[in-house]
Design an enzyme around this catalytic site. Sequence first.
Site, PDB file in Angstrom:
ATOM      1  N   PRO A   1    -156.618  68.178  45.752  1.00 50.77           N
ATOM      2  CG  PRO A   1    -158.780  68.439  46.467  1.00 50.77           C
ATOM      3  CD  PRO A   1    -157.970  68.439  45.265  1.00 50.77           C
ATOM      4  CD  GLU A   2    -152.681  63.172  44.576  1.00 50.58           C
ATOM      5  OE1 GLU A   2    -152.111  62.175  45.035  1.00 50.58           O
ATOM      6  OE2 GLU A   2    -152.335  63.737  43.539  1.00 50.58           O
TER       7      GLU A   2
ATOM      8  CE  LYS B   1    -157.220  60.570  46.425  1.00 50.74           C
ATOM      9  NZ  LYS B   1    -157.416  60.250  44.991  1.00 50.74           N
TER      10      LYS B   1
ATOM     11  NE  ARG C   1    -162.615  69.826  36.187  1.00 56.12           N
ATOM     12  CZ  ARG C   1    -161.724  68.872  35.991  1.00 56.12           C
ATOM     13  NH1 ARG C   1    -160.528  68.982  36.519  1.00 56.12           N
ATOM     14  NH2 ARG C   1    -162.025  67.819  35.300  1.00 56.12           N
TER      15      ARG C   1
ATOM     16  CE  LYS D   1    -157.450  43.111  43.635  1.00 55.11           C
ATOM     17  NZ  LYS D   1    -157.553  42.075  44.667  1.00 55.11           N
TER      18      LYS D   1
ATOM     19  CG  ASN E   1    -152.671  61.113  37.920  1.00 48.72           C
ATOM     20  OD1 ASN E   1    -152.133  60.011  37.769  1.00 48.72           O
ATOM     21  ND2 ASN E   1    -152.860  61.952  36.919  1.00 48.72           N
TER      22      ASN E   1
END
Length: 263
Positions: free
Chosen positions: A2-3, A59, A112, A151, A170
Amino acid sequence: MPELPEVNTFQRYFDGTSLKQKIQEVVVHDDKIIQDISGMEFAEKLQGATFLSSYRQGKYLFGELDNTHNVLLHFGMTGDIKYYEDELDKPKHERFAFIFENGSRLGFDCPRKFAKIRYLEDRNAYLERIKLGTDALRISTKEFLEKAKGKKASIKGFLLNQKILAGVGNLYADEVLYQLRIHPASKVNKLSKKHLTNIITRTQEILQKAIDRTAYYKDYPDDWFWQWRKEGAIAPDGKSKIETDKIGGRTTYFFPKYQKLYV
DNA sequence: TGTGATGTTGAATG
DNA sequence: GCATTCAACATCAC
């Protein structure tokens, strides 16, 4: 899984199955993923309540209850939801389920156990506390540029930082940088305003297209990166070989000859 | 069999 | 104090 696009898909599924029905009971098989309170307390709070709507930021998916409280569903790496009637359809790693008055259940599956479930009396206070950034689809270019100012982090790490913008994970971070031919280790402060504008624009285009395809990868455009995102892949030009490195704390795939490094 | 994974957090480091 | 990095969490699949 899940993104942002996946969670958006979960939200549609949740809305289509679980709103406006009274929760008769909550069964908890394993309360590891339920935060702050025990599984029994969680069940007690929800018994008799009804989800009226939902809200997603990045998310994070919130089920909004008829008592104005919220249930936060954060899916971690392997969270999933399934609505079913027949016990035979119970997901393999169901950790808890809402049982509705009509007997159907919404099961929360998570092998998990990295998912995090919270019962929140005040959603905004929670979002404030964790400083969750603006949703990646809703952030303006102006705000993105503002946050990027000065940054020194890698662009990959920057995109993954949920306090900057919420929702990019990711896979999609690698996708964006591949499509724009920018090396993921490039430093944010070495990228031009034009680059950064392209990055946020392309991020939003990619997320929206993924949502339109209900986060089903097989339906994604043929030239998207995800299918090359594996050991030994050769770039579409037939020459450059894929490389992996740990960037922004996560395994990152890229074509070093194709994606330019700005440092 | 050992390794790493579509994520987040808090501690450690610079 | 600030920005950034990294191990830890639990289980499964390759």
